[in-house]
Design an enzyme around this catalytic site. Structure first.
Site, PDB file in Angstrom:
ATOM      1  N   ASP A  81       0.819  -1.205   0.000  1.00 20.25           N
ATOM      2  CA  ASP A  81       0.000   0.000   0.000  1.00 20.25           C
ATOM      3  C   ASP A  81       0.854   1.256   0.000  1.00 20.25           C
ATOM      4  O   ASP A  81       0.638   2.172  -0.781  1.00 20.25           O
ATOM      5  CB  ASP A  81      -0.978  -0.003   1.200  1.00 20.25           C
ATOM      6  CG  ASP A  81      -0.299  -0.309   2.530  1.00 20.25           C
ATOM      7  OD1 ASP A  81       0.946  -0.464   2.576  1.00 20.25           O
ATOM      8  OD2 ASP A  81      -1.013  -0.411   3.542  1.00 20.25           O
TER       9      ASP A  81
ATOM     10  N   ASP B 289       7.018   3.952   3.231  1.00 19.42           N
ATOM     11  CA  ASP B 289       7.230   5.012   4.218  1.00 19.42           C
ATOM     12  C   ASP B 289       8.724   5.075   4.542  1.00 19.42           C
ATOM     13  O   ASP B 289       9.477   5.717   3.806  1.00 19.42           O
ATOM     14  CB  ASP B 289       6.347   4.709   5.435  1.00 19.42           C
ATOM     15  CG  ASP B 289       6.405   5.779   6.500  1.00 19.42           C
ATOM     16  OD1 ASP B 289       6.857   6.899   6.205  1.00 19.42           O
ATOM     17  OD2 ASP B 289       5.999   5.513   7.650  1.00 19.42           O
TER      18      ASP B 289
ATOM     19  N   VAL C 124      -2.217   8.580   6.458  1.00 22.40           N
ATOM     20  CA  VAL C 124      -3.370   8.424   5.563  1.00 22.40           C
ATOM     21  C   VAL C 124      -4.112   7.113   5.810  1.00 22.40           C
ATOM     22  O   VAL C 124      -3.526   6.134   6.271  1.00 22.40           O
ATOM     23  CB  VAL C 124      -2.940   8.506   4.076  1.00 22.40           C
ATOM     24  CG1 VAL C 124      -2.510   9.908   3.706  1.00 22.40           C
ATOM     25  CG2 VAL C 124      -1.837   7.499   3.760  1.00 22.40           C
TER      26      VAL C 124
ATOM     27  N   ASP D 243      -5.336   1.472   6.943  1.00 21.39           N
ATOM     28  CA  ASP D 243      -6.159   1.513   8.155  1.00 21.39           C
ATOM     29  C   ASP D 243      -5.602   2.442   9.222  1.00 21.39           C
ATOM     30  O   ASP D 243      -4.434   2.845   9.186  1.00 21.39           O
ATOM     31  CB  ASP D 243      -6.218   0.120   8.778  1.00 21.39           C
ATOM     32  CG  ASP D 243      -4.911  -0.238   9.479  1.00 21.39           C
ATOM     33  OD1 ASP D 243      -3.856  -0.179   8.824  1.00 21.39           O
ATOM     34  OD2 ASP D 243      -4.939  -0.524  10.696  1.00 21.39           O
TER      35      ASP D 243
ATOM     36  N   ARG E 257     -10.369   0.965   6.120  1.00 20.27           N
ATOM     37  CA  ARG E 257      -9.822   0.345   4.903  1.00 20.27           C
ATOM     38  C   ARG E 257     -10.804   0.432   3.742  1.00 20.27           C
ATOM     39  O   ARG E 257     -10.423   0.379   2.583  1.00 20.27           O
ATOM     40  CB  ARG E 257      -9.508  -1.136   5.146  1.00 20.27           C
ATOM     41  CG  ARG E 257      -8.423  -1.380   6.179  1.00 20.27           C
ATOM     42  CD  ARG E 257      -7.963  -2.833   6.089  1.00 20.27           C
ATOM     43  NE  ARG E 257      -7.228  -3.265   7.269  1.00 20.27           N
ATOM     44  CZ  ARG E 257      -5.936  -3.081   7.465  1.00 20.27           C
ATOM     45  NH1 ARG E 257      -5.218  -2.455   6.563  1.00 20.27           N
ATOM     46  NH2 ARG E 257      -5.347  -3.513   8.562  1.00 20.27           N
TER      47      ARG E 257
HETATM   48  P1  5GP Z   1       7.657   1.288   6.179  1.00 20.26           P
HETATM   49  O1  5GP Z   1       8.205  -0.048   6.587  1.00 20.26           O
HETATM   50  O2  5GP Z   1       7.935   1.661   4.768  1.00 20.26           O
HETATM   51  O3  5GP Z   1       8.071   2.364   7.149  1.00 20.26           O
HETATM   52  O4  5GP Z   1       6.121   1.244   6.405  1.00 20.26           O
HETATM   53  C1  5GP Z   1       5.287   0.567   5.567  1.00 20.26           C
HETATM   54  C2  5GP Z   1       4.053   0.165   6.324  1.00 20.26           C
HETATM   55  O5  5GP Z   1       3.717   1.086   7.384  1.00 20.26           O
HETATM   56  C3  5GP Z   1       2.890   0.181   5.389  1.00 20.26           C
HETATM   57  O6  5GP Z   1       2.734  -1.073   4.763  1.00 20.26           O
HETATM   58  C4  5GP Z   1       1.741   0.522   6.310  1.00 20.26           C
HETATM   59  O7  5GP Z   1       1.266  -0.659   6.903  1.00 20.26           O
HETATM   60  C5  5GP Z   1       2.357   1.371   7.400  1.00 20.26           C
HETATM   61  N1  5GP Z   1       2.165   2.818   7.152  1.00 20.26           N
HETATM   62  C6  5GP Z   1       3.120   3.741   6.900  1.00 20.26           C
HETATM   63  N2  5GP Z   1       2.588   4.964   6.723  1.00 20.26           N
HETATM   64  C7  5GP Z   1       1.256   4.815   6.854  1.00 20.26           C
HETATM   65  C8  5GP Z   1       0.138   5.731   6.774  1.00 20.26           C
HETATM   66  O8  5GP Z   1       0.250   6.931   6.529  1.00 20.26           O
HETATM   67  N3  5GP Z   1      -1.093   5.194   6.970  1.00 20.26           N
HETATM   68  C9  5GP Z   1      -1.294   3.871   7.235  1.00 20.26           C
HETATM   69  N4  5GP Z   1      -2.543   3.471   7.409  1.00 20.26           N
HETATM   70  N5  5GP Z   1      -0.272   2.988   7.317  1.00 20.26           N
HETATM   71  C10 5GP Z   1       0.985   3.463   7.124  1.00 20.26           C
HETATM   72 MG    MG Z   2       1.382  -2.599   5.477  1.00 21.17          MG
END
Ligand code: 5GP
Ligand code: MG
Length: 180
Positions: A94, A97, A147, A153, A159
């Site tokens: 999705d 980050d 978001v 979520d 969702r």
């Molecule tokens: P990363 O490992 O890249 O830091 O984070 C990825 C995961 O963090 C995504 O798959 C999601 O589950 C969660 N995440 C990061 N930012 C957001 C956000 O703004 N909203 C939501 N709902 N989940 C996020």
């Molecule tokens: Mg995720």
């Protein structure tokens, strides 16, 4: 809640992504691997826009969240993973980050000996990356806000929203409890 990306913009973005992916794979069979749970809506829309033979698979990545909203240790569950040995795999998440999830999933997948692995995310949060890996395809770049919607979520809710919304405050909670 404030709409960041409308339903129509998402539809156009997903179609654009699918066209890019179709052009790159030239009809080569693909395994599209959705990361549970946030990618399910994106997965179902994207695969219906792709015009090539494909299989759908799932893999789970979850970071344990305790009573606080601080992400904890990342757990990967490959119990649902189909046979990907020798296949071209497109990993679908999705949101990108910090990039930790994507980097970790790509490392795990290599052990299953796919022919190739690329990645696609709907959203790319700018300026947050802590890893070198970047997604091969992305739908939209967004600023550093939390978001929800279209699979994403908060507390496992929202969702089902048809658009992407910026969550300004957790419902019924003080403003400072919004996840980072
Ligand atoms: P990363 O490992 O890249 O830091 O984070 C990825 C995961 O963090 C995504 O798959 C999601 O589950 C969660 N995440 C990061 N930012 C957001 C956000 O703004 N909203 C939501 N709902 N989940 C996020
Ligand atoms: Mg995720």
């Amino acid at each position: 809640m404030h709409t960041l990306i409308s339903e129509r913009q998402i539809r156009e973005g997903v179609a654009r992504l699918a066209a890019e992916i179709d052009a790159d794979y030239h009809g080569r069979p693909l395994t599209v691997l959705g990361v549970l749970t946030g990618s399910i809506i994106f997965l179902s829309d994207l695969v219906r826009c792709l015009n090539q033979p494909l299989r759908v698979g799932l893999i789970q990545a979850s970071s344990y969240r305790g009573p606080t909203t601080t992400p904890g240790e990342l757990t990967i569950n490959t119990a649902l993973l189909p046979q990907v040995a020798g296949r071209d795999v497109l990993l679908l998440d999705d949101i990108y980050d910090t990039g930790q999830t994507l980097a970790r999933l790509l490392r795990e997948l290599v052990q299953f000996e796919p022919r190739s692995v690329r990645s696609a995310v709907l959203l790319w949060k700018e300026g947050r990356q802590t890893v070198d890996v970047v997604p091969d395809y992305h739908g939209f770049k967004i600023p550093n806000v939390f978001v929800v919607g279209y699979g994403l979520d908060f507390n496992d809710e929202f969702r089902n929203l048809r658009h992407i919304a910026r969550l300004d405050a957790a419902p019924g909670a003080p403003a400072n409890s919004v996840p980072e």
